[in-house]
Design a protein around this motif. Structure first.
Motif, PDB file in Angstrom:
ATOM      1  N   HIS A 358      22.769  54.281  38.478  1.00 40.94           N
ATOM      2  CA  HIS A 358      21.953  54.051  37.148  1.00 40.94           C
ATOM      3  C   HIS A 358      22.452  52.728  36.964  1.00 40.94           C
ATOM      4  CE1 HIS A 358      19.921  57.976  37.347  1.00 40.94           C
ATOM      5  NE2 HIS A 358      20.908  58.266  37.662  1.00 40.94           N
ATOM      6  N   THR A 384      15.400  57.346  33.813  1.00 43.08           N
ATOM      7  CA  THR A 384      15.035  57.700  35.194  1.00 43.08           C
ATOM      8  C   THR A 384      15.378  58.871  35.639  1.00 43.08           C
ATOM      9  OG1 THR A 384      17.098  56.632  36.000  1.00 43.08           O
ATOM     10  CG2 THR A 384      15.098  54.955  35.668  1.00 43.08           C
ATOM     11  N   LYS A 386      16.448  60.902  39.445  1.00 36.24           N
ATOM     12  CA  LYS A 386      16.393  60.375  40.874  1.00 36.24           C
ATOM     13  C   LYS A 386      16.944  61.520  41.561  1.00 36.24           C
ATOM     14  CE  LYS A 386      17.619  55.544  39.928  1.00 36.24           C
ATOM     15  NZ  LYS A 386      18.489  54.286  40.145  1.00 36.24           N
ATOM     16  N   GLU A 399      12.414  58.599  43.077  1.00 36.35           N
ATOM     17  CA  GLU A 399      12.745  58.008  41.709  1.00 36.35           C
ATOM     18  C   GLU A 399      11.583  58.300  40.579  1.00 36.35           C
ATOM     19  OE1 GLU A 399      14.465  53.860  39.428  1.00 36.35           O
ATOM     20  OE2 GLU A 399      14.417  54.294  41.790  1.00 36.35           O
ATOM     21  N   ASN A 401      10.428  57.037  36.683  1.00 37.08           N
ATOM     22  CA  ASN A 401      10.689  56.307  35.988  1.00 37.08           C
ATOM     23  C   ASN A 401      10.021  56.551  34.351  1.00 37.08           C
ATOM     24  OD1 ASN A 401      12.624  54.499  37.149  1.00 37.08           O
ATOM     25  ND2 ASN A 401      10.454  53.384  38.239  1.00 37.08           N
TER      26      ASN A 401
END
Length: 637
Positions: A358, A384, A386, A399, A401
């Protein structure tokens, strides 16, 4: 010795004088037993078929015998037995592996399995298609439900638990799902019992275990008998199910440079969790740059220390930590954006390490292992979410966002079937609604979302046994989402209970004693109703315990008047209200001279016998003239 020279059993028996060494083991011919069993099953199936076909054929023979005489029943039975025997023998020859009674002949031609006499042909023709269609639709619907994980999300109903007015920053359910614990920024830890609550939804216990420190994390052990509480201080606490203190971790020496040489944490804690297999072990991470494991039985020192390090070898602060599902790995998310994973038994070097998981400087708020133990989900402070595969830990598998995150403890978790990943989003005050977002684990597409409330969604928890989702929000609410069909127990236990009526404190009336033969002067009036008696007792000052009215005037009976609550204020008030002028003390004393001379009481009676008569000098003319002179001519002495 060679085997050829060894004597046989017969030779030894002849020498010893007996025929053999005990009884021999029985041998079984398995093929003969299977053949006998198969024949027995064929015979039984023939008998069952005869009994089933006797009923309808006897009715047909009865009707035909009225008009035309046909062959006898015995001939029919013999022919039918011969036919069934031949068919069964053919089937047995063709399928020799079949064990048990053979399938009836009608079952091969018909699709539905019938027990008993066959149905009429018209009924079969009309219902066969409809039954098949219904079964196909039901099977297809079940397949769709199994294939679509969104339909398994229990969000049709919800209950709201009011924790307080500040952020709910900690959330925990015991393994059985019977008790919920919430902790918040208001320092409170509240216990909720689903089986004991009614529709009022009130917590049965509230306490502040860490005084004036915000609660960061709470979690039940795998047995559910103790609770780990991690707050903003350097010492984690372990409580029992009733909230009593079981253990408190020791604080380390903050003046030692190497944190491995201290017995405990020296700075604020960030996170903590229990070992998934060992019920006495738990883990904490702190701002002192260490991750420590502890044992409940030894509170004087930690078990082991893990020190996260940056690429340059410097100390890094871990913001979250967790165990793998099997308890063999320990993972920590750090402030520099790294995710570091150690083997539990090797505390020096990391087993898996991702340097740029990150954005550096953002707090990784949560790490969560999937139920299969291969995948790790990380919720970053860089907005985020992930997904990582620990077997290839260099880059994320997927991922997502634009998931706003304002809190250092925002959760992410997996669904019980391991097919969805869930996390919450943050919002500023009065700028939208916080959401609970669901992602498909394989494609990582957003498949569903729930608008929770007009505040941030901080904590989320999906309990596998209850199949209910718990959510902690930024405005002090703890919501429980459930489905009456797909969920079990939990919130379903308390929503069906009605609120308990409040008990009003009522004055108990005096028991009425019935005396039928009492004289009229001693007989009490018969009590008509409780309400009238209460009204009468209310008017009686003794029975209603009427308080005494305030004292008017200077006071009596040791009670002070209403103008002063204390004796000193009463005296001060009386002095202030005194009208006498004591500016000339000589006049004030001589005011009582006449009364003292006429009626002596204190001094004169004591000296009455020995006191001489006072003799005063007589005034002369010179003295009178001196008195008449002005003041400035008087001689100064």
């Amino acid at each position: 010795m060679d085997e050829e020279k060894l004597p046989s059993d017969g030779d030894i028996g002849a020498v010893m004088g007996f025929s053999g060494f005990g009884k021999k083991a029985r041998t079984f011919d398995l093929e003969a037993i299977f053949e006998q069993t198969r024949r027995t099953a064929i015979e039984r199936s023939q008998r069952v078929l005869e009994d089933r076909q006797k009923g309808p054929q006897m009715e047909e023979e009865g009707e035909s015998s009225k008009s035309v005489k046909g062959p006898s029943q015995r001939d029919k039975t013999a022919a039918r037995n011969q036919q069934s025997g031949s068919s069964s023998s053919d089937s047995s020859d063709s399928d020799s592996e079949l064990v048990g009674p053979p399938v009836p002949p009608q079952h091969g031609a018909q699709e539905d399995e019938l027990v008993g006499p066959p149905l009429p042909p018209d009924y079969r023709d009309n219902t066969a298609n409809s039954d098949d269609d219904d079964d196909d639709e039901a099977d297809a619907q079940d397949d769709d439900d199994d294939d679509n994980p969104v339909k398994k999300i229990p969000d049709t109903h919800e209950i709201i638990l009011q924790h307080g007015t500040k952020t709910v920053s900690a959330l925990a359910l015991d393994p059985s799902g019977a008790r919920l614990v919430t902790g918040g920024y208001d320092y409170d830890v509240r216990f909720w019992d689903f089986a004991g609550m009614d529709q009022a939804l009130q917590a049965f216990r509230t306490l502040q275990p860490c005084e004036c420190h915000q609660i960061k994390s709470v979690q039940y052990s795998i047995t559910g008998d103790v609770l780990l509480v991690v707050s903003g201080n350097a010492q984690a606490k372990v409580l029992d199910r009733d909230g009593f203190n079981v253990m408190e971790c020791i604080k380390g020496d903050q003046y030692i440079v190497d944190m491995a040489n201290t017995k405990g944490h020296t700075a604020m804690l960030n996170c903590g969790c229990w070992h998934p297999k060992i019920k006495e072990e738990f883990m904490t991470c702190s701002n002192d740059g260490t991750v420590r494991t502890w044992d409940v039985k030894s509170e004087k020192q930690h078990k082991s220390v893990f020190k996260p390090r940056s690429q340059q070898g410097k100390k890094v602060v871990p913001t979250c930590c967790t165990y793998s599902r099997d308890g063999k790995l320990i993972a920590a998310g750090c402030q520099d954006g790294t995710i570091q994973i150690w083997d539990r038994n090797m505390s020096v070097h990391t087993k898996f390490h991702c340097r740029q998981a990150h954005t550096p400087g953002s707090d990784t708020s949560c790490l969560c292992f999937s139920y299969d133990g291969v995948t790790v989900a990380s919720r970053g402070g860089d907005d985020t979410l992930k997904i990582w595969d620990i077997r290839n830990f260099r880059k994320p598998v997927n991922e997502a966002n634009r998931l706003t995150n304002y809190f250092s403890m925002t959760d992410c978790c997996f669904s019980p079937d391991d097919r969805l990943v869930v996390t919450g989003t943050s919002v500023k005050k009065e700028e939208g609604n916080g959401k609970l977002v669901f992602f498909d684990r394989a494609s990582f597409q957003k498949v569903y979302e729930i608008e929770v409330t007009n505040a941030s969604v901080v904590r989320c928890l999906w309990h596998p046994k209850l199949n209910q989702i718990m959510v902690g929000t930024g405005n002090g609410l703890a919501k429980v989402y459930y489905d009456p069909v797909k969920s079990h127990r939990g919130a379903k236990l308390c929503v069906v209970k009605s609120k308990r009526k409040e008990k009003h404190a009522e004055t108990l009336t005096q028991d009425y004693i019935i005396t039928p033969h009492a004289l009229p002067m001693f007989r009490e009036a018969r009590q008509r109703s409780t309400r009238k008696q209460l009204e009468k007792d209310r008017l009686d000052p003794k029975k209603s315990h009427k308080p005494e009215p305030p004292v008017s005037g200077p006071g009596r009976g040791g009670r002070v008047a209403a103008h002063g609550g204390t004796l000193s204020s009463f005296i001060v008030k009386n002095i202030a209200l005194d009208k006498t002028d004591d500016s000339n003390p000589r006049e004030a004393i001589l005011r009582h001279a006449k009364e003292a001379s006429e009626n002596p009481y204190w001094i004169a009676p004591a000296y009455e016998q020995t006191q001489p008569e006072p003799v005063f000098a007589e005034e002369s003319e010179e003295d009178e003239e001196a008195d008449k002179e002005p003041e400035w001519k008087k001689r100064k002495i």
